[in-house]
Design an enzyme around this catalytic site. Structure first.
Site, PDB file in Angstrom:
ATOM      1  N   GLU A 127       0.808  -1.221   0.000  1.00  0.00           N
ATOM      2  CA  GLU A 127       0.000   0.000   0.000  1.00  0.00           C
ATOM      3  C   GLU A 127       0.843   1.272   0.000  1.00  0.00           C
ATOM      4  O   GLU A 127       0.467   2.267  -0.635  1.00  0.00           O
ATOM      5  CB  GLU A 127      -0.962   0.013   1.193  1.00  0.00           C
ATOM      6  CG  GLU A 127      -2.138  -0.948   1.063  1.00  0.00           C
ATOM      7  CD  GLU A 127      -1.832  -2.362   1.525  1.00  0.00           C
ATOM      8  OE1 GLU A 127      -0.659  -2.653   1.864  1.00  0.00           O
ATOM      9  OE2 GLU A 127      -2.763  -3.189   1.572  1.00  0.00           O
ATOM     10  N   HIS A 196     -11.330  -5.174  10.301  1.00  0.00           N
ATOM     11  CA  HIS A 196     -11.946  -5.056   8.971  1.00  0.00           C
ATOM     12  C   HIS A 196     -13.337  -4.437   9.043  1.00  0.00           C
ATOM     13  O   HIS A 196     -14.140  -4.645   8.150  1.00  0.00           O
ATOM     14  CB  HIS A 196     -12.058  -6.439   8.305  1.00  0.00           C
ATOM     15  CG  HIS A 196     -10.749  -7.064   7.927  1.00  0.00           C
ATOM     16  ND1 HIS A 196      -9.894  -7.606   8.848  1.00  0.00           N
ATOM     17  CD2 HIS A 196     -10.147  -7.221   6.726  1.00  0.00           C
ATOM     18  CE1 HIS A 196      -8.817  -8.086   8.235  1.00  0.00           C
ATOM     19  NE2 HIS A 196      -8.943  -7.862   6.948  1.00  0.00           N
TER      20      HIS A 196
END
Lengths: 400, 335
Positions: A127, A196
Site C-alpha cells: 500500500e 476489517h
C-alpha cells in the site's frame, strides 16, 4: 494569492445562506431540486469542483433529477469512474484486486474489460508503494483513483496519505496539486472483526489537506465520485460495504436507487436534508442514514417528526446545514458509526455550540463506543448505531 | 582518487564546478544558520529556524548523478536535500528564500528546508525516511505514459534501505519495469547509529538482487565513480529497461543536523582527511584538467551565485500571518 483570511472561506463549503442547503425527499427518491442547487452552488464560491478539468469536457451538471433508472451503489461508482475515464485519458485506477476481480466490494467491476490492464492496474500488497505512486502520478498531471481495500489497512501506508498526499499542496505554497482519489471500504455489521469493520472517517477528516466524502446511496455515490475525480485536491472517498448493494451481504433497501445516466456532480462539502422533520434533527452519514430514515418512518404515525441530515462530506463539513436544521428542531442527535470520542460526533455538536448554543435544548450521541469492533454478532450489534439505539435516542429527546 | 579515463577535461570541470557550488552553498547556509543563534543555541531562533541537515561531503553523489539528468526528469530526495536539489537545477534564489521562510520561497514559506517542491525541475523532498521512493514510481508511470525518455530518480540515505517503503518500491518498480533510478547515499550514520549496527548486509546494492534489478555500490566517495555508475543506471531507465539501484559510500562531513556535537562519532578525527572536494580538486590540478587559477574562478563564481541567492532571500518579505490558513486546498477551504 489570497492576501487575507477570508472569513467566508473559513465557513462551510456553501457560504450561501444556510436556508439554501438543499432539501429534498428521502434518498429513495433522491428528489433534489435542480434549481435550488444551482443557486446554492452559484452563491458558494468555495465549491468549484470543475476547475482544472481536462479540455473538451462538457459543462458541469450539478445534482440533476434522478430519473427512473435504478443502480446499486457499487454500479453507480463503477459508472462514474467509467464515464470519467472515457472523457479523460489521465484517469486510471490502481489497487489490490481492482482488475479481473473487480474490487473486493465491486467498486471496479467490469472496468478492466473496457479499459484494459494499462488503466486498471492490479497492484502487489504494497500500500505504501502504490498509494505513493498515485501521489507521484497525480503530481505529474494524472488523475489516479487508488483503492485501499479496507480503510482499516491505513496503518501500513498512512505516511503516504497524511504526510504526502495531504500536505504537498500546502508545503509547496500551492504550486503543486495532487488531484487524486483515495477510495476505500468502511464499516461493519457482518462479523469481520476489529481489523476489517471500522469507519475511521473522523481520523482522515481530522488531518488537514484531504477532502473526505462518505456517500450513503447510489445517486450521491456517482455524483461524489465524479466530483472527486475532477477535483484538483486529494479526496478520500469512503463507501460503506452495507450501502453497496452486494449480493453476498445483508442489503440495505436503499442501496439500489435511481441514478441519472448522464455524468453529474454532487458538490463536495454539501449536506442534504434527506427527510424533513420538526421535532428532532438526526445528523448522520453513510449506512446510518438508512437506519435513521427507518426510525423516522416508524415514528411518524406516533406524531414524532424526525429530520434526517445526511452529511455526505466531512471535509468540508457543511456546518451551515447542521445549524439550519437544529435551528428548526432545537434537538440534536448525532449518529456515527465511527468511534465516539474525539471524533465527528463531537465536531458536529461543537459546530452548533460555537455558533448558536441557545438552539440546543437537547443533545445526544449514538456512536460506536470506544471499543474495538467485536466479532460475535451479538456483541457487534450491541455497539453498532442500530435503528434500535437511534429510536431510543429519539424517544428520549422528544420526551423532554 | 580514481579518475575515469573516458571523461573529458570539460566534463571533469563541470563535475568539480557542481561540487564547488554545493559546498559553497552549504557553507553559506551554515554561516547564516548559526549567525543569530549564539551565545546559547536556540533551534527555533534566527533568520533560518528549525532543523538544518547539511550535505557537505556528499557532493560527489549529487554532482555525479545530476550530470545525467535534465530539467524534465523527476527527483525525490530526503531531509538532507540541498546538494541534490542544486545538482538537479532547482532555482537557487527561490530555494534559499524557502529555507529562510520567505513568501518568495518555493513553498511561500510553508515547507521549509526538508520540504522543497520545484515543479519546474520536478524536484521534491520529504522529511520521512524512505517515503520519497513511492512518489517517484508514480512520476515514472506518468512519464512512461507520456512517451519519451524521462525518468524519475529517488535519492535516499542508507537508513532507508531498512524501511518497508524501500522494499515495496523496489519490488513495484521492478515488477512494472518503471524508468526509475534508486540512489542510496551511505554516509555510515543513521543520526548516531553506525551502519554496522543497523544493517544486516555490507552493501545495500546487494538488495537489488532480491528484486531482480542491477545493484551497484560505489565504494569510493568519488564523483567520477558516481558519474559512471549513475550513467549506466540512467541509460538503462531511459531505454525502457527498468530500474536500477546505486549505492554510494559517501561521507557526512558535519553533524546529522546543526547543533549535533557528534560525541558518538568514533571516526571524527579522520573525517577532514576524507573530504572529497580538495581531493578531487587536487587530482584535477595534478592531471592538468584545471589550474589553481581555474579553481579560484570557480569558487568566486559560486560565491557570487550563492550570496546573490542569500541576499534575495533576506530581502524577501516574510509571509503574512493573516495567510496562515491558505493553500490547504486548491479549491475551496476546509470548514
Amino acid at each position: 494569492m489570497s492576501t487575507n483570511i477570508d472569513p467566508a472561506r473559513q465557513e462551510s463549503a456553501g457560504n450561501a445562506p444556510a436556508s439554501a442547503a438543499s432539501t429534498g425527499a428521502p434518498v429513495t427518491g433522491a428528489g433534489v431540486s435542480t434549481a435550488t442547487d444551482a443557486e446554492t452552488t452559484a452563491g458558494g464560491d468555495a465549491i468549484d469542483t470543475g476547475t482544472g478539468r481536462a479540455p473538451g469536457s462538457s459543462a458541469t451538471v450539478i445534482e440533476p433529477e434522478p430519473g427512473k433508472r435504478k443502480l446499486s451503489t457499487a454500479k453507480a461508482i463503477q459508472e462514474a469512474i467509467a464515464q470519467e475515464m472515457r472523457a479523460d485519458d489521465s484517469v486510471f485506477v490502481m489497487g489490490e484486486d481492482v482488475g479481473p476481480y473487480g474490487g473486493i466490494f465491486s467498486s471496479t467491476t467490469g472496468l478492466i474489460d473496457e479499459f484494459g490492464a494499462d488503466r486498471i492496474l492490479d497492484t502487489p500488497i504494497s500500500e505504501s508503494a502504490f498509494i505513493g505512486a498515485g501521489i507521484g502520478a497525480a503530481v505529474e498531471g494524472m488523475r489516479p483513483i487508488v483503492e485501499l481495500m479496507f480503510v482499516d489497512f491505513f496503518g501500513v501506508c498512512m505516511d503516504q496519505i497524511y504526510n504526502h498526499m495531504a500536505k504537498i499542496h500546502f508545503e509547496s505554497g500551492g504550486n503543486v496539486q495532487v488531484p487524486m482519489v483515495l477510495m476505500t471500504a468502511v464499516g461493519g455489521g457482518y462479523s469481520d472483526g476489529a481489523q476489517h469493520s471500522q469507519a475511521l472517517w473522523g481520523t482522515f477528516a481530522h488531518l488537514p489537506g484531504m477532502k473526505v466524502v462518505v456517500p450513503s446511496n447510489p445517486y450521491d455515490a456517482k455524483g461524489l465520485m465524479t466530483a472527486a475525480i475532477r477535483s484538483n485536491d486529494p479526496v478520500v472517498f469512503m463507501f460503506h460495504k452495507g450501502v453497496m448493494g452486494l449480493g453476498w451481504m445483508k442489503k440495505n433497501k436503499r442501496s439500489i436507487g435511481a441514478v441519472p445516466e448522464e455524468s453529474y456532480e454532487v458538490p463536495i462539502g454539501k449536506a442534504r436534508v434527506v427527510r424533513e422533520g420538526t421535532d428532532v434533527t438526526v445528523v448522520t452519514l453513510s449506512l446510518s442514514v438508512h437506519h435513521a430514515l427507518d426510525v423516522a418512518e416508524k415514528l411518524e404515525p406516533e406524531g414524532i417528526s424526525v429530520e434526517v441530515l445526511d452529511l455526505r462530506s466531512l471535509v468540508p463539513l457543511d456546518r451551515d446545514a447542521i445549524v439550519a436544521s437544529v435551528s428548526k428542531t432545537g434537538r440534536l442527535i448525532v449518529v456515527d458509526e465511527d468511534y465516539q470520542s474525539f471524533g465527528l460526533s463531537g465536531e458536529v455538536i461543537a459546530s452548533v455550540a460555537e455558533r448558536q448554543p441557545q438552539l440546543l435544548s437537547h443533545v445526544s450521541r449514538v456512536c460506536m463506543p470506544d471499543v474495538p469492533v467485536p466479532y460475535a454478532s451479538q456483541l457487534e450489534y450491541a455497539v453498532l448505531p442500530t435503528a434500535t439505539r437511534i429510536e431510543a435516542a429519539v424517544r428520549e429527546a422528544v420526551a423532554k | 582518487m580514481t579518475l575515469y579515463p573516458e571523461l573529458t577535461d570539460e566534463k571533469r570541470r563541470e563535475l568539480l564546478n557542481s561540487m564547488v557550488l554545493i559546498r559553497t552553498y552549504e557553507e553559506a547556509i551554515l554561516r547564516e544558520y548559526h549567525a543569530d543563534k549564539s551565545p546559547g543555541f536556540d533551534i527555533g531562533a534566527g533568520l533560518i529556524p528549525g532543523e538544518m541537515h547539511l550535505a557537505a561531503g556528499q557532493e560527489p553523489v549529487a554532482a555525479g548523478l545530476g550530470a545525467h539528468l535534465t530539467k524534465d526528469d523527476a527527483m525525490t530526495a530526503t531531509h538532507r536535500p540541498h546538494h541534490v536539489a542544486i545538482a538537479k537545477g532547482v532555482r537557487l534564489r527561490e530555494m534559499t528564500a524557502e529555507i529562510f521562510g520567505r513568501e518568495t520561497g518555493l513553498g511561500r514559506g510553508r515547507g521549509g528546508h526538508m520540504h522543497l517542491f520545484d515543479p519546474e525541475t520536478h524536484f521534491s523532498c520529504s522529511g520521512i525516511v524512505a517515503e520519497g521512493l513511492p512518489p517517484a514510481l508514480g512520476q515514472a508511470m506518468a512519464f512512461r505514459r507520456g512517451g519519451g525518455d524521462r525518468i524519475a530518480v529517488a535519492v535516499a540515505g542508507e537508513g532507508a534501505a531498512n524501511a518497508g517503503a524501500f522494499h515495496e518500491s523496489l519490488n513495484l518498480a521492478a515488477l512494472w519495469k518503471l524508468p526509475v533510478v534508486f540512489v542510496i547515499e551511505d554516509n555510515d550514520w543513521g543520526i548516531s547509529v553506525p551502519r554496522a549496527q543497523s544493517t544486516s548486509v555490507t552493501s545495500n546494492a546487494d538488495r537489488g538482487a532480491a528484486y531482480g534489478i542491477p545493484g551497484v555500490r560505489v565504494e569510493e566517495n568519488s564523483v567520477e565513480g558516481v558519474y559512471e555508475a549513475c550513467g549506466e543506471a540512467v541509460a538503462r531507465a531511459r531505454a525502457g529497461n527498468g530500474p536500477s539501484l546505486v549505492e554510494v559510500h559517501t561521507l557526512r562531513l558535519w553533524g546529522h543536523f546543526e547543533g549535533d556535537a557528534q560525541g558518538y562519532r568514533t571516526d571524527l578525527e579522520g573525517v577532514p582527511g576524507r573530504d572529497p572536494l580538495p581531493t578531487y580538486k587536487q587530482a584535477l590540478v595534478d592531471s592538468g584538467a584545471i589550474t589553481e587559477e581555474d579553481y579560484n574562478v570557480m569558487t568566486a563564481s559560486a560565491s557570487e551565485r550563492v550570496e546573490d541567492a542569500i541576499d534575495f532571500a533576506k530581502a524577501s518579505p516574510t509571509p503574512d500571518p493573516a495567510d496562515a490558513l491558505d493553500y490547504v486546498f486548491s479549491e475551496g477551504a476546509r470548514s
